[in-house]
Design a protein around this motif. Sequence first.
Motif, short mmCIF file in Angstrom:
data_model
loop_
_atom_site.label_atom_id
_atom_site.label_comp_id
_atom_site.label_asym_id
_atom_site.label_seq_id
_atom_site.Cartn_x
_atom_site.Cartn_y
_atom_site.Cartn_z
N VAL A 215 -28.25 32.65 -25.86
CA VAL A 215 -28.23 31.33 -25.79
C VAL A 215 -27.28 30.85 -24.57
CG1 VAL A 215 -26.72 29.36 -26.96
CG2 VAL A 215 -27.94 31.31 -28.29
N LYS A 216 -27.84 30.24 -23.64
CA LYS A 216 -27.33 29.83 -22.22
C LYS A 216 -26.40 28.54 -22.42
CE LYS A 216 -30.96 32.49 -19.87
NZ LYS A 216 -31.97 32.34 -18.68
N GLN A 217 -26.02 28.07 -21.03
CA GLN A 217 -25.12 27.07 -21.26
C GLN A 217 -25.86 25.52 -21.49
OE1 GLN A 217 -21.99 27.24 -20.89
NE2 GLN A 217 -21.56 25.03 -20.92
N PRO A 218 -27.14 25.35 -20.94
CA PRO A 218 -27.97 24.19 -21.53
C PRO A 218 -28.08 24.15 -22.91
CG PRO A 218 -28.72 25.26 -19.53
CD PRO A 218 -27.83 26.45 -20.11
N GLU A 219 -28.31 25.33 -23.62
CA GLU A 219 -28.52 25.11 -25.26
C GLU A 219 -27.29 24.94 -26.01
OE1 GLU A 219 -29.76 27.43 -23.13
OE2 GLU A 219 -31.74 27.26 -23.26
N ARG A 220 -26.24 25.55 -25.29
CA ARG A 220 -24.92 25.32 -25.88
C ARG A 220 -24.35 23.87 -25.74
NH1 ARG A 220 -21.91 29.99 -26.90
NH2 ARG A 220 -22.96 31.80 -25.97
N ALA B 108 -26.59 21.36 -25.62
CA ALA B 108 -27.24 20.43 -26.31
C ALA B 108 -26.84 20.60 -27.80
CB ALA B 108 -28.94 20.90 -26.28
N ALA B 109 -26.41 21.77 -28.29
CA ALA B 109 -26.18 21.79 -29.57
C ALA B 109 -24.65 20.89 -29.82
CB ALA B 109 -25.68 23.48 -29.80
N ARG B 110 -23.94 21.09 -29.13
CA ARG B 110 -22.49 20.37 -28.95
C ARG B 110 -22.92 18.89 -29.13
NH1 ARG B 110 -18.02 22.23 -24.96
NH2 ARG B 110 -16.86 21.08 -26.26
#
Length: 284
Positions: A176-181, A183-185
Amino acid sequence: MTPSTAEAVLFWVLAPIMVLAALGLLLSRKAVHAALCVITIMISLAFLYIAQEAPFLGVVQVVVYTGAVMMLFLFVLMLVGVDASDSLVETIRGQRWVGWIAALGLMAVLTGVVGRAVYPDAVGLTEANGPGNPVGVARIIFGEHVFGLEVVGALLVTAALGALVLTHRQRLKAVVKQPERAAARVAAGARLTPLPAPGVFAGRNAMDVPALDPQGRPIEESVSRVLRIRGQQASTTPYRADAAAIAAADGGDGAPVVADPGSTTGPTSDVALGGASTRTETQP
Protein backbone atom coordinates in the motif's frame (compact mmCIF):
# COMPACT_ATOMS: atom_id res chain seq x y z
CA MET A 1 59.45 -19.89 30.25
CA THR A 2 58.37 -18.42 33.58
CA PRO A 3 55.71 -15.69 33.29
CA SER A 4 56.47 -12.32 34.75
CA THR A 5 54.66 -10.86 37.73
CA ALA A 6 52.60 -8.53 35.52
CA GLU A 7 51.51 -11.46 33.32
CA ALA A 8 50.51 -13.50 36.37
CA VAL A 9 48.51 -10.61 37.83
CA LEU A 10 46.80 -10.01 34.47
CA PHE A 11 45.89 -13.69 34.18
CA TRP A 12 44.46 -13.99 37.70
CA VAL A 13 42.42 -10.82 37.17
CA LEU A 14 41.01 -11.80 33.77
CA ALA A 15 40.55 -15.52 34.42
CA PRO A 16 37.71 -15.15 37.02
CA ILE A 17 36.01 -12.60 34.77
CA MET A 18 36.15 -15.00 31.83
CA VAL A 19 34.83 -17.88 33.95
CA LEU A 20 31.91 -15.77 35.19
CA ALA A 21 31.17 -14.61 31.63
CA ALA A 22 31.26 -18.24 30.44
CA LEU A 23 28.79 -19.23 33.17
CA GLY A 24 26.61 -16.28 32.17
CA LEU A 25 26.71 -17.52 28.59
CA LEU A 26 25.41 -20.91 29.71
CA LEU A 27 22.84 -19.71 32.26
CA SER A 28 21.47 -16.49 30.73
CA ARG A 29 17.94 -16.73 29.35
CA LYS A 30 18.21 -13.82 26.91
CA ALA A 31 20.28 -14.09 23.75
CA VAL A 32 21.47 -10.48 24.04
CA HIS A 33 22.91 -11.12 27.51
CA ALA A 34 24.66 -14.23 26.17
CA ALA A 35 26.17 -12.17 23.37
CA LEU A 36 27.46 -9.59 25.87
CA CYS A 37 29.09 -12.41 27.86
CA VAL A 38 30.81 -13.66 24.70
CA ILE A 39 32.08 -10.14 23.99
CA THR A 40 33.56 -10.00 27.51
CA ILE A 41 35.37 -13.29 26.95
CA MET A 42 36.73 -12.17 23.57
CA ILE A 43 38.10 -8.90 24.91
CA SER A 44 39.76 -10.72 27.81
CA LEU A 45 41.33 -13.18 25.36
CA ALA A 46 42.69 -10.25 23.38
CA PHE A 47 44.49 -8.96 26.49
CA LEU A 48 45.97 -12.41 27.13
CA TYR A 49 47.15 -12.72 23.51
CA ILE A 50 48.93 -9.40 23.70
CA ALA A 51 50.52 -10.39 27.03
CA GLN A 52 51.80 -13.61 25.41
CA GLU A 53 53.63 -11.69 22.64
CA ALA A 54 50.93 -12.22 20.02
CA PRO A 55 49.80 -8.67 19.21
CA PHE A 56 48.39 -9.59 15.80
CA LEU A 57 46.00 -12.15 17.33
CA GLY A 58 44.98 -9.64 19.98
CA VAL A 59 44.13 -6.97 17.41
CA VAL A 60 42.26 -9.49 15.23
CA GLN A 61 40.36 -10.73 18.27
CA VAL A 62 39.05 -7.23 18.98
CA VAL A 63 38.58 -5.89 15.45
CA VAL A 64 37.29 -9.00 13.66
CA TYR A 65 35.56 -11.14 16.26
CA THR A 66 34.40 -8.60 18.83
CA GLY A 67 33.86 -5.65 16.52
CA ALA A 68 32.50 -7.42 13.45
CA VAL A 69 31.26 -10.94 14.12
CA MET A 70 29.56 -10.22 17.45
CA MET A 71 28.08 -6.94 16.20
CA LEU A 72 26.69 -8.88 13.23
CA PHE A 73 25.28 -11.43 15.67
CA LEU A 74 23.56 -8.69 17.68
CA PHE A 75 22.24 -7.13 14.47
CA VAL A 76 20.72 -10.48 13.45
CA LEU A 77 19.14 -10.82 16.90
CA MET A 78 17.53 -7.40 16.60
CA LEU A 79 16.45 -8.11 13.02
CA VAL A 80 14.92 -11.53 13.60
CA GLY A 81 13.69 -10.94 17.15
CA VAL A 82 13.71 -13.43 19.99
CA ASP A 83 10.59 -14.38 21.89
CA ALA A 84 11.18 -13.90 25.61
CA SER A 85 8.39 -16.27 26.66
CA ASP A 86 9.51 -19.73 27.82
CA SER A 87 7.45 -22.85 27.32
CA LEU A 88 6.97 -24.86 30.52
CA VAL A 89 5.53 -27.89 28.72
CA GLU A 90 8.04 -30.66 28.02
CA THR A 91 7.43 -32.29 24.65
CA ILE A 92 9.74 -35.22 25.56
CA ARG A 93 9.17 -36.66 29.03
CA GLY A 94 12.31 -36.95 31.15
CA GLN A 95 14.52 -34.97 28.79
CA ARG A 96 15.94 -32.83 31.59
CA TRP A 97 17.19 -35.84 33.55
CA VAL A 98 18.79 -37.25 30.41
CA GLY A 99 20.44 -33.89 29.77
CA TRP A 100 21.84 -33.71 33.32
CA ILE A 101 23.23 -37.25 33.11
CA ALA A 102 24.85 -36.51 29.74
CA ALA A 103 26.33 -33.26 31.10
CA LEU A 104 27.84 -35.06 34.11
CA GLY A 105 29.29 -37.75 31.84
CA LEU A 106 30.84 -35.15 29.56
CA MET A 107 32.26 -33.31 32.58
CA ALA A 108 33.86 -36.55 33.85
CA VAL A 109 35.42 -37.23 30.45
CA LEU A 110 36.80 -33.69 30.15
CA THR A 111 38.17 -33.83 33.70
CA GLY A 112 40.00 -37.10 32.91
CA VAL A 113 41.45 -35.69 29.69
CA VAL A 114 42.67 -32.51 31.35
CA GLY A 115 44.06 -34.44 34.34
CA ARG A 116 46.13 -36.78 32.17
CA ALA A 117 47.33 -34.13 29.73
CA VAL A 118 51.05 -33.48 29.60
CA TYR A 119 52.22 -30.08 28.50
CA PRO A 120 55.80 -29.41 27.38
CA ASP A 121 57.72 -26.50 28.77
CA ALA A 122 56.86 -23.15 27.24
CA VAL A 123 59.50 -21.93 24.82
CA GLY A 124 57.98 -18.56 23.94
CA LEU A 125 57.31 -17.12 20.53
CA THR A 126 60.77 -15.83 19.67
CA GLU A 127 61.38 -18.35 16.90
CA ALA A 128 57.85 -18.19 15.53
CA ASN A 129 57.88 -14.39 15.53
CA GLY A 130 61.27 -14.15 13.87
CA PRO A 131 60.00 -12.66 10.58
CA GLY A 132 57.19 -10.91 12.45
CA ASN A 133 54.05 -11.97 14.26
CA PRO A 134 51.65 -11.48 11.30
CA VAL A 135 54.00 -13.42 9.00
CA GLY A 136 54.31 -16.29 11.48
CA VAL A 137 50.55 -16.48 11.97
CA ALA A 138 49.99 -16.39 8.19
CA ARG A 139 52.42 -19.29 7.63
CA ILE A 140 50.66 -21.42 10.25
CA ILE A 141 47.12 -20.64 9.08
CA PHE A 142 47.65 -20.76 5.32
CA GLY A 143 50.29 -23.48 5.47
CA GLU A 144 49.56 -26.07 8.16
CA HIS A 145 45.84 -25.39 8.71
CA VAL A 146 44.63 -24.28 5.27
CA PHE A 147 42.05 -27.09 5.05
CA GLY A 148 40.53 -26.14 8.41
CA LEU A 149 40.46 -22.49 7.30
CA GLU A 150 38.50 -23.40 4.17
CA VAL A 151 36.03 -25.50 6.20
CA VAL A 152 35.45 -22.64 8.64
CA GLY A 153 34.95 -20.23 5.72
CA ALA A 154 32.35 -22.54 4.19
CA LEU A 155 30.55 -22.78 7.54
CA LEU A 156 30.48 -18.99 7.90
CA VAL A 157 29.09 -18.56 4.38
CA THR A 158 26.43 -21.20 5.12
CA ALA A 159 25.52 -19.44 8.37
CA ALA A 160 25.19 -16.10 6.56
CA LEU A 161 22.93 -17.64 3.90
CA GLY A 162 20.86 -19.31 6.61
CA ALA A 163 20.42 -15.98 8.40
CA LEU A 164 19.26 -14.37 5.15
CA VAL A 165 16.76 -17.18 4.54
CA LEU A 166 15.40 -16.96 8.09
CA THR A 167 15.00 -13.19 7.97
CA HIS A 168 13.28 -13.21 4.56
CA ARG A 169 9.53 -12.92 4.85
CA GLN A 170 7.19 -13.54 1.97
CA ARG A 171 4.77 -10.69 1.38
CA LEU A 172 1.20 -11.88 1.81
CA LYS A 173 -0.58 -8.79 0.49
CA ALA A 174 0.04 -6.00 -1.96
CA VAL A 175 2.13 -3.01 -0.97
CA VAL A 176 0.00 0.00 0.00
CA LYS A 177 1.76 3.13 -1.23
CA GLN A 178 1.17 6.78 -0.41
CA PRO A 179 -1.39 7.50 -3.20
CA GLU A 180 -3.51 4.54 -2.12
CA ARG A 181 -3.32 5.63 1.52
CA ALA A 182 -4.38 9.18 0.61
CA ALA A 183 -7.31 7.90 -1.47
CA ALA A 184 -8.42 5.66 1.40
CA ARG A 185 -8.34 8.58 3.84
CA VAL A 186 -10.41 10.71 1.48
CA ALA A 187 -12.94 7.90 1.02
CA ALA A 188 -13.17 7.37 4.78
CA GLY A 189 -13.69 11.08 5.45
CA ALA A 190 -10.66 11.28 7.74
CA ARG A 191 -8.65 14.42 8.46
CA LEU A 192 -6.54 15.36 5.43
CA THR A 193 -4.61 18.26 6.94
CA PRO A 194 -1.94 17.96 9.64
CA LEU A 195 -3.02 18.14 13.26
CA PRO A 196 -3.05 21.65 14.75
CA ALA A 197 -0.13 22.62 16.93
CA PRO A 198 -0.84 22.74 20.68
CA GLY A 199 -0.71 25.92 22.71
CA VAL A 200 -2.62 29.18 22.70
CA PHE A 201 0.15 31.18 21.08
CA ALA A 202 -1.21 34.55 22.17
CA GLY A 203 -1.00 33.52 25.82
CA ARG A 204 0.93 30.32 26.32
CA ASN A 205 2.94 28.07 24.00
CA ALA A 206 2.87 24.71 25.77
CA MET A 207 2.30 21.09 24.78
CA ASP A 208 -0.45 20.58 27.37
CA VAL A 209 -2.59 23.54 26.29
CA PRO A 210 -5.06 22.76 23.49
CA ALA A 211 -5.27 24.97 20.47
CA LEU A 212 -8.44 26.99 19.92
CA ASP A 213 -10.61 26.88 16.82
CA PRO A 214 -12.06 30.08 15.27
CA GLN A 215 -15.05 29.81 17.63
CA GLY A 216 -12.76 29.75 20.68
CA ARG A 217 -13.39 26.11 21.47
CA PRO A 218 -10.43 23.85 22.40
CA ILE A 219 -9.25 21.31 19.82
CA GLU A 220 -8.66 18.10 21.75
CA GLU A 221 -6.59 16.50 18.98
CA SER A 222 -3.91 19.19 19.29
CA VAL A 223 -2.76 17.73 22.63
CA SER A 224 -0.87 14.46 22.74
CA ARG A 225 -3.00 11.41 23.43
CA VAL A 226 -0.63 10.39 26.23
CA LEU A 227 -1.19 13.68 28.07
CA ARG A 228 -4.94 13.38 27.64
CA ILE A 229 -4.96 9.83 29.05
CA ARG A 230 -2.84 10.90 32.02
CA GLY A 231 -5.14 13.81 32.73
CA GLN A 232 -2.33 16.34 32.24
CA GLN A 233 -4.14 18.44 29.67
CA ALA A 234 -4.40 22.06 30.78
CA SER A 235 -7.65 23.96 30.67
CA THR A 236 -8.24 26.84 28.26
CA THR A 237 -10.65 28.58 30.63
CA PRO A 238 -8.13 31.25 31.77
CA TYR A 239 -7.35 32.20 28.19
CA ARG A 240 -11.02 32.37 27.25
CA ALA A 241 -11.63 34.50 30.35
CA ASP A 242 -8.83 36.84 29.25
CA ALA A 243 -10.45 37.13 25.85
CA ALA A 244 -13.78 37.96 27.48
CA ALA A 245 -12.11 40.60 29.70
CA ILE A 246 -10.48 42.20 26.67
CA ALA A 247 -13.80 42.26 24.85
CA ALA A 248 -15.51 43.84 27.88
CA ALA A 249 -12.79 46.48 28.11
CA ASP A 250 -13.46 47.37 24.47
CA GLY A 251 -17.06 48.14 25.35
CA GLY A 252 -18.59 44.78 24.63
CA ASP A 253 -20.83 42.68 26.84
CA GLY A 254 -17.96 40.57 28.15
CA ALA A 255 -18.26 37.75 25.61
CA PRO A 256 -15.95 37.34 22.66
CA VAL A 257 -17.44 38.08 19.28
CA VAL A 258 -17.94 34.79 17.47
CA ALA A 259 -19.09 34.71 13.88
CA ASP A 260 -21.24 32.07 12.32
CA PRO A 261 -19.43 29.34 10.43
CA GLY A 262 -18.79 30.35 6.83
CA SER A 263 -19.00 34.11 7.47
CA THR A 264 -16.31 36.78 7.66
CA THR A 265 -16.35 39.52 10.27
CA GLY A 266 -14.42 42.74 10.49
CA PRO A 267 -14.44 46.12 12.23
CA THR A 268 -17.55 48.23 11.80
CA SER A 269 -15.78 51.54 12.51
CA ASP A 270 -14.03 53.77 10.02
CA VAL A 271 -10.52 52.66 9.13
CA ALA A 272 -8.08 55.23 7.81
CA LEU A 273 -6.19 53.96 4.78
CA GLY A 274 -3.75 56.54 3.44
CA GLY A 275 -5.91 59.50 4.33
CA ALA A 276 -9.10 57.97 3.02
CA SER A 277 -11.84 56.84 5.31
CA THR A 278 -13.18 53.38 4.61
CA ARG A 279 -15.98 51.59 6.45
CA THR A 280 -15.98 47.80 6.52
CA GLU A 281 -19.06 45.79 7.19
CA THR A 282 -19.68 42.19 8.00
CA GLN A 283 -19.86 40.12 4.83
CA PRO A 284 -22.03 37.05 4.88
